[in-house]
Motif scaffolding. Sequence first.
Motif, mmCIF file in Angstrom:
data_model
loop_
_atom_site.group_PDB
_atom_site.id
_atom_site.type_symbol
_atom_site.label_atom_id
_atom_site.label_comp_id
_atom_site.label_asym_id
_atom_site.label_seq_id
_atom_site.Cartn_x
_atom_site.Cartn_y
_atom_site.Cartn_z
ATOM 1 N N GLN A 78 0.867 -1.179 0.000
ATOM 2 C CA GLN A 78 0.000 0.000 0.000
ATOM 3 C C GLN A 78 0.899 1.224 0.000
ATOM 4 O OE1 GLN A 78 -3.620 0.568 0.192
ATOM 5 N NE2 GLN A 78 -2.711 2.506 -0.418
ATOM 6 N N ILE A 79 0.772 2.082 -1.002
ATOM 7 C CA ILE A 79 1.579 3.291 -1.111
ATOM 8 C C ILE A 79 0.797 4.451 -0.517
ATOM 9 C CG2 ILE A 79 2.778 4.829 -2.704
ATOM 10 C CD1 ILE A 79 2.794 2.472 -4.716
ATOM 11 N N ASP A 80 1.456 5.259 0.313
ATOM 12 C CA ASP A 80 0.792 6.402 0.932
ATOM 13 C C ASP A 80 0.285 7.365 -0.135
ATOM 14 O OD1 ASP A 80 1.413 5.341 3.338
ATOM 15 O OD2 ASP A 80 2.744 6.951 3.993
ATOM 16 N N GLY A 81 -0.976 7.767 -0.028
ATOM 17 C CA GLY A 81 -1.551 8.738 -0.941
ATOM 18 C C GLY A 81 -2.081 8.161 -2.234
ATOM 19 N N VAL A 82 -1.998 6.848 -2.417
ATOM 20 C CA VAL A 82 -2.512 6.215 -3.632
ATOM 21 C C VAL A 82 -3.778 5.457 -3.254
ATOM 22 C CG1 VAL A 82 -2.028 4.554 -5.459
ATOM 23 C CG2 VAL A 82 -0.217 6.036 -4.612
ATOM 24 N N ASN A 83 -4.922 5.910 -3.809
ATOM 25 C CA ASN A 83 -6.202 5.332 -3.402
ATOM 26 C C ASN A 83 -7.016 4.747 -4.548
ATOM 27 O OD1 ASN A 83 -5.797 6.074 -0.686
ATOM 28 N ND2 ASN A 83 -6.414 8.159 -1.182
ATOM 29 N N GLU A 87 -5.894 4.365 -11.079
ATOM 30 C CA GLU A 87 -5.296 5.326 -12.002
ATOM 31 C C GLU A 87 -4.010 5.929 -11.425
ATOM 32 O OE1 GLU A 87 -8.678 5.418 -11.254
ATOM 33 O OE2 GLU A 87 -9.098 4.308 -13.102
ATOM 34 N N ASP A 88 -3.955 6.134 -10.121
ATOM 35 C CA ASP A 88 -2.767 6.705 -9.490
ATOM 36 C C ASP A 88 -1.590 5.733 -9.485
ATOM 37 O OD1 ASP A 88 -4.263 8.945 -9.016
ATOM 38 O OD2 ASP A 88 -4.632 8.494 -6.898
ATOM 39 N N VAL A 89 -1.871 4.450 -9.607
ATOM 40 C CA VAL A 89 -0.824 3.430 -9.566
ATOM 41 C C VAL A 89 0.091 3.532 -10.783
ATOM 42 C CG1 VAL A 89 -0.441 0.930 -9.741
ATOM 43 C CG2 VAL A 89 -2.102 1.826 -8.121
ATOM 44 N N ASP A 90 -0.433 4.015 -11.910
ATOM 45 C CA ASP A 90 0.321 4.033 -13.172
ATOM 46 C C ASP A 90 1.668 4.732 -13.032
ATOM 47 O OD1 ASP A 90 0.545 3.444 -15.956
ATOM 48 O OD2 ASP A 90 0.247 5.593 -16.323
ATOM 49 N N PHE A 91 1.739 5.797 -12.243
ATOM 50 C CA PHE A 91 3.003 6.530 -12.057
ATOM 51 C C PHE A 91 4.074 5.652 -11.415
ATOM 52 C CE2 PHE A 91 5.767 8.933 -9.170
ATOM 53 C CZ PHE A 91 6.403 9.759 -10.077
ATOM 54 N N TYR A 92 3.683 4.737 -10.538
ATOM 55 C CA TYR A 92 4.635 3.955 -9.750
ATOM 56 C C TYR A 92 5.074 2.657 -10.414
ATOM 57 C CZ TYR A 92 3.531 7.185 -6.032
ATOM 58 O OH TYR A 92 3.381 8.324 -5.286
ATOM 59 N N LEU A 93 4.495 2.297 -11.539
ATOM 60 C CA LEU A 93 4.867 1.040 -12.188
ATOM 61 C C LEU A 93 6.335 1.071 -12.603
ATOM 62 C CD1 LEU A 93 1.737 0.351 -14.394
ATOM 63 C CD2 LEU A 93 2.269 -0.550 -12.139
ATOM 64 N N GLY A 94 7.076 0.036 -12.240
ATOM 65 C CA GLY A 94 8.496 -0.058 -12.565
ATOM 66 C C GLY A 94 9.414 0.595 -11.555
ATOM 67 N N ASN A 148 -8.704 -2.349 -7.226
ATOM 68 C CA ASN A 148 -9.073 -0.987 -7.624
ATOM 69 C C ASN A 148 -8.791 0.052 -6.551
ATOM 70 O OD1 ASN A 148 -10.119 -1.749 -10.170
ATOM 71 N ND2 ASN A 148 -11.941 -2.548 -9.155
ATOM 72 N N ASN A 149 -8.220 -0.331 -5.420
ATOM 73 C CA ASN A 149 -8.053 0.602 -4.301
ATOM 74 C C ASN A 149 -6.630 1.097 -4.116
ATOM 75 O OD1 ASN A 149 -10.735 0.611 -3.614
ATOM 76 N ND2 ASN A 149 -10.550 -1.186 -2.303
ATOM 77 N N GLY A 150 -5.779 0.958 -5.113
ATOM 78 C CA GLY A 150 -4.439 1.527 -5.033
ATOM 79 C C GLY A 150 -3.369 0.602 -4.501
ATOM 80 N N LEU A 151 -3.685 -0.656 -4.262
ATOM 81 C CA LEU A 151 -2.647 -1.604 -3.863
ATOM 82 C C LEU A 151 -1.836 -1.995 -5.098
ATOM 83 C CD1 LEU A 151 -4.665 -3.971 -1.501
ATOM 84 C CD2 LEU A 151 -3.101 -2.166 -0.850
#
Length: 132
Positions: free
Chosen positions: A44-49, A52-59, A102-105
Amino acid sequence: MSADDVKGAASSKGERPPRLYVKGAFVTFRRSNANQRNHCAILQIDGVNNKEDVDFYLGKRVAYIYKAPKARAKYSRVEKESGKQTSRFRVIWGKIQRAHGNNGLVRSAFQKNLPPRALGGSVRIMLYPSRI
């Protein structure tokens, strides 16, 4: 404002340099009702809910930092006076693979599987490599 101004401003006030990682938590291993897959950790990343927000963190690289019982030469430097190892901190590196639900995990794979005592523990999601 130039880069020198930013550097001087941070050091003159005694502030810390900016953090180059985002805090996160190791929630669980990927699992079903009967089986647990230890090679895939769910974070679980702080601030990612949302998804769609997960896309930035891929890789992005992930670091699980823990304190070992003994310092070892492979992981730390040697003090000159005493000849002893100095650091007991060790790191297990991983990479974010994809979203989980779908919840940002997110799902991530580590070079070595995370130990069970890491469950609920904190991880650092580094803001590199950049895909922008």
